[in-house]
Scaffold this motif. Structure first.
Motif, PDB file in Angstrom:
ATOM      1  N   PHE A   1      53.246  44.842 -22.802  1.00 51.98           N
ATOM      2  CA  PHE A   1      54.012  43.898 -22.369  1.00 51.98           C
ATOM      3  C   PHE A   1      54.124  41.945 -23.038  1.00 51.98           C
ATOM      4  N   ASP A   2      55.381  41.211 -22.592  1.00 53.75           N
ATOM      5  CA  ASP A   2      55.286  40.153 -22.588  1.00 53.75           C
ATOM      6  C   ASP A   2      54.330  38.891 -22.257  1.00 53.75           C
ATOM      7  N   ASP A   3      54.308  39.918 -20.523  1.00 49.07           N
ATOM      8  CA  ASP A   3      53.413  38.934 -20.098  1.00 49.07           C
ATOM      9  C   ASP A   3      51.775  39.391 -19.476  1.00 49.07           C
ATOM     10  N   PRO A   4      50.996  38.856 -19.253  1.00 46.96           N
ATOM     11  CA  PRO A   4      49.674  39.466 -18.939  1.00 46.96           C
ATOM     12  C   PRO A   4      49.218  40.321 -18.006  1.00 46.96           C
ATOM     13  N   TYR A   5      49.796  39.494 -17.161  1.00 48.37           N
ATOM     14  CA  TYR A   5      50.161  40.385 -15.442  1.00 48.37           C
ATOM     15  C   TYR A   5      50.482  40.667 -15.517  1.00 48.37           C
TER      16      TYR A   5
ATOM     17  N   LYS B   1      42.277  32.810 -22.014  1.00 51.99           N
ATOM     18  CA  LYS B   1      41.278  32.433 -21.615  1.00 51.99           C
ATOM     19  C   LYS B   1      41.040  31.627 -20.249  1.00 51.99           C
ATOM     20  N   ALA B   2      42.327  31.679 -19.632  1.00 51.62           N
ATOM     21  CA  ALA B   2      43.557  30.435 -18.758  1.00 51.62           C
ATOM     22  C   ALA B   2      43.957  31.617 -18.008  1.00 51.62           C
ATOM     23  N   LEU B   3      43.573  32.326 -17.866  1.00 52.35           N
ATOM     24  CA  LEU B   3      44.359  33.217 -16.956  1.00 52.35           C
ATOM     25  C   LEU B   3      43.617  32.777 -15.667  1.00 52.35           C
ATOM     26  N   ASP B   4      44.838  32.922 -14.714  1.00 54.78           N
ATOM     27  CA  ASP B   4      44.542  33.073 -13.291  1.00 54.78           C
ATOM     28  C   ASP B   4      43.495  34.033 -12.317  1.00 54.78           C
TER      29      ASP B   4
ATOM     30  N   GLY C   1      42.762  35.370  -9.858  1.00 55.36           N
ATOM     31  CA  GLY C   1      43.211  35.410  -8.927  1.00 55.36           C
ATOM     32  C   GLY C   1      44.526  36.515  -8.988  1.00 55.36           C
ATOM     33  N   ARG C   2      45.024  35.929  -9.793  1.00 55.49           N
ATOM     34  CA  ARG C   2      46.233  36.416 -10.219  1.00 55.49           C
ATOM     35  C   ARG C   2      46.545  38.014 -10.382  1.00 55.49           C
ATOM     36  N   LEU C   3      45.428  38.300 -11.494  1.00 47.34           N
ATOM     37  CA  LEU C   3      45.216  39.030 -12.109  1.00 47.34           C
ATOM     38  C   LEU C   3      44.934  40.354 -11.797  1.00 47.34           C
ATOM     39  N   GLY C   4      43.904  39.878 -10.520  1.00 46.39           N
ATOM     40  CA  GLY C   4      42.646  40.530  -9.672  1.00 46.39           C
ATOM     41  C   GLY C   4      43.899  41.207  -8.384  1.00 46.39           C
ATOM     42  N   HIS C   5      45.063  40.468  -8.528  1.00 41.07           N
ATOM     43  CA  HIS C   5      45.663  40.976  -7.253  1.00 41.07           C
ATOM     44  C   HIS C   5      46.764  42.154  -7.447  1.00 41.07           C
ATOM     45  N   GLY C   6      46.902  42.557  -8.502  1.00 41.77           N
ATOM     46  CA  GLY C   6      47.946  43.748  -9.146  1.00 41.77           C
ATOM     47  C   GLY C   6      47.095  44.480  -9.787  1.00 41.77           C
ATOM     48  N   MET C   7      45.911  44.630  -9.672  1.00 47.33           N
ATOM     49  CA  MET C   7      45.156  45.719 -10.136  1.00 47.33           C
ATOM     50  C   MET C   7      44.990  46.606  -9.826  1.00 47.33           C
TER      51      MET C   7
ATOM     52  N   ASP D   1      34.427  32.284 -16.939  1.00 50.13           N
ATOM     53  CA  ASP D   1      33.397  32.479 -16.282  1.00 50.13           C
ATOM     54  C   ASP D   1      33.045  33.311 -14.710  1.00 50.13           C
ATOM     55  N   PRO D   2      31.610  33.502 -15.186  1.00 50.57           N
ATOM     56  CA  PRO D   2      30.464  35.219 -14.195  1.00 50.57           C
ATOM     57  C   PRO D   2      31.167  34.195 -12.673  1.00 50.57           C
ATOM     58  N   ALA D   3      30.940  33.517 -12.575  1.00 54.74           N
ATOM     59  CA  ALA D   3      30.708  32.807 -10.784  1.00 54.74           C
ATOM     60  C   ALA D   3      32.893  33.007 -10.763  1.00 54.74           C
ATOM     61  N   GLU D   4      33.148  32.669 -11.284  1.00 53.17           N
ATOM     62  CA  GLU D   4      34.838  32.722 -11.437  1.00 53.17           C
ATOM     63  C   GLU D   4      34.894  34.109 -10.720  1.00 53.17           C
ATOM     64  N   ALA D   5      34.736  35.242 -11.397  1.00 51.17           N
ATOM     65  CA  ALA D   5      35.084  36.899 -11.543  1.00 51.17           C
ATOM     66  C   ALA D   5      34.661  36.692 -10.622  1.00 51.17           C
ATOM     67  N   GLU D   6      33.439  36.907 -10.040  1.00 53.78           N
ATOM     68  CA  GLU D   6      32.869  37.269  -9.186  1.00 53.78           C
ATOM     69  C   GLU D   6      33.306  36.696  -7.891  1.00 53.78           C
TER      70      GLU D   6
END
Ligand code: NAD
Length: 437
Positions: free
Chosen positions: A370-374, A393-396, A398-404, A417-422
């Motif tokens: 895929f050309d697009d990471p999301y 490293k700059a992936l959003d 929220g957006r990444l998780g939204h489609g998973m 950042d672990p806090a951000e991931a959480e």
């Protein structure tokens, strides 16, 4: 000065463009007609930041040209740099010098004045002696000297590394050769870059000694990361605390999935073969190689653990494929054994890389790119960051998780950042610290 660069790969092309930028007249020669045709069309056969501009400028100023015909490159050259590949030989891992010797033999037949033939390729100790022997045999009448000038640039930052190196190493047993090489690098001497002039064998060994040391440093911090996971410590802070000590230095203390690339694996192995040939055991280098190989294979288990042990049928999105960011180079990339192990465990692989997809296609089977990471992560059960490209490293998150399908994130580069991931509901697995799952 007139310079011929034989081999226009990562090292040859960068060297040729930089030498031309310093005002030398440079011809880059390569046997690969497709590469030369692309270069003549103004297209780069590799991805390296800033290289296109440098090549364009040098070509426009008529200081850099390209040919498949070595006789055009070598005619009238003061210095011929051999920058051909020295891949590991399949049967024993020794550096395969066939390209180097073939090029040297051809050059011997073409030189028409006193010429310094220089190995810029990484070659085992004694290769310069052998080149001298074979060139003398091929052209007993020719006037030449063979020197070593190992290259230390890193893909991804190759131009900066070439133009502002920590040091330049010149290995020559002949004073005329040494003087010509000193003149070649005069712009760097003016910038007070240390230029170490030594004998040829010592120069050849400096390159291997340096790369093997860096490989050992990486394996060291990687084993420390494993210990951190077991004892509940954080390897990033351990590395920080170690690196602040000037005697240790902060570089090469990033724990990760194991080193790859076109240099460290092959150079450590080649050094080991040299040490065995001379019956001088190098147990530290040997162990670091074994540690790295085992690590690369083991990394898939981290992903499988993150999937609660169930890889069969799972869809895994791999983010970053190249052996490091800012390159399209897939040689010995840790992503390859990791993906293959996940496939063996029954996972389906989707993958994204900003520059490496074309080269990845050539070495990976049954992977959807895929050309697009999301888009890559959409519907996946886990996302796995292997190469720390800035864009990844700059992936959003929220957006990444939204489609998973499941929010499972394995971060092999301490990119998130672990806090951000959480906050975004991810179960995060990272290297060298207790799992946040
Ligand atoms: P590469 O594979 O990208 O390029 C080598 C080029 O040489 C190819 O284009 C090939 O077609 C050409 N070639 C082979 N035989 C030839 C011949 N007889 N005449 C003309 N061209 C010929 O390799 P690379 O990554 O640039 O590495 C070159 C050398 O530099 C290796 O010894 C490597 O270990 C060393 N090195 C590489 C790096 C790196 O980061 N890539 C850094 C330092 C040193």
């Amino acid at each position: 000065m007139k310079i011929a660069v034989i081999g226009t790969g990562y090292v040859g092309l960068v060297s040729a463009a930089c030498f031309a930028g310093w005002g030398h007249e440079v011809v880059g020669a390569d046997k690969d007609a497709r590469k030369i045709a692309a270069l003549r069309r103004g297209e780069l056969p590799i991805y390296e930041p800033g290289l296109d501009r440098l090549v364009d400028e040098a070509v426009a100023q008529k200081r850099l040209s390209f040919t498949t015909d070595l006789s055009i490159a070598v005619a009238g050259a003061d210095i011929v740099l051999l920058a051909v590949g020295t891949p590991p030989r399949l049967r024993d891992g020794e550096a395969d010098l066939a390209f180097v010797y073939a090029a040297a033999r051809e050059v011997a037949g073409l030189i028409d004045r006193f010429t310094v033939v220089v190995t810029k390729s990484t070659v085992p100790v004694g290769t310069g002696d052998e080149i001298e022997r074979l060139m003398t045999r091929a052209r007993p009448d020719a006037s030449f000297a063979v020197a070593s000038n190992p290259e230390f640039l890193r893909e991804g930052s190759a131009i900066g590394d070439f133009q502002r190196p920590d040091r330049v190493v010149i290995g020559a047993n002949d004073s005329r050769a040494r003087e010509l090489l000193q003149a070649l690098y005069a712009p760097l001497r003016e910038q007070n870059v240390p230029i170490l002039a030594t004998d040829r064998r010592t120069a050849e060994l400096i390159k291997y000694a340096s790369n093997a040391f860096l490989a050992v440093k990486i394996s060291y911090i990687n084993e420390m990361a494993d210990l951190c996971e077991s004892v509940g410590a954080d390897v990033r802070e351990v590395a920080l605390g170690m690196g602040l000590d000037h005697r240790i230095g902060a570089g090469f203390l990033n724990a990760g999935p194991g080193y790859g690339g076109s240099c460290f694996p092959k150079d450590t192995l080649a050094l080991l073969r040299t040490s065995q040939d001379h019956a001088v055991p190098m147990r530290i280098v040997q162990e670091s190689l074994a540690v790295n190989d085992a690590r690369k294979r083991r990394m898939a288990l981290k992903v499988i653990d993150a999937l609660d042990g169930r890889a069969e049928g799972a869809s895994v999105a791999i983010l970053g494929l190249t052996f490091k960011p800012e390159t399209d180079d897939m040689r010995e990339a840790p992503s390859i054994p990791l993906i293959e192990a996940l496939q063996r465990a029954g996972a389906r692989i989707r993958a994204h890389d900003p520059e490496g997809i074309e080269n990845a296609r050539a070495v990976l089977d049954d992977v959807e790119f895929f050309d697009d990471p999301y888009e890559c992560a959409a519907g996946a059960d886990a996302a796995v960051l292997i190469t720390d490209w800035k864009s990844l490293k700059a992936l959003d998150l929220g957006r990444l998780g939204h489609g998973m399908r499941r929010r499972v994130l394995v971060d092999f580069r301490h990119a998130f950042d672990p806090a951000e991931a959480e906050r975004h509901g991810f179960a995060l697995t990272a290297i060298g610290r207790p799992s946040e799952k």
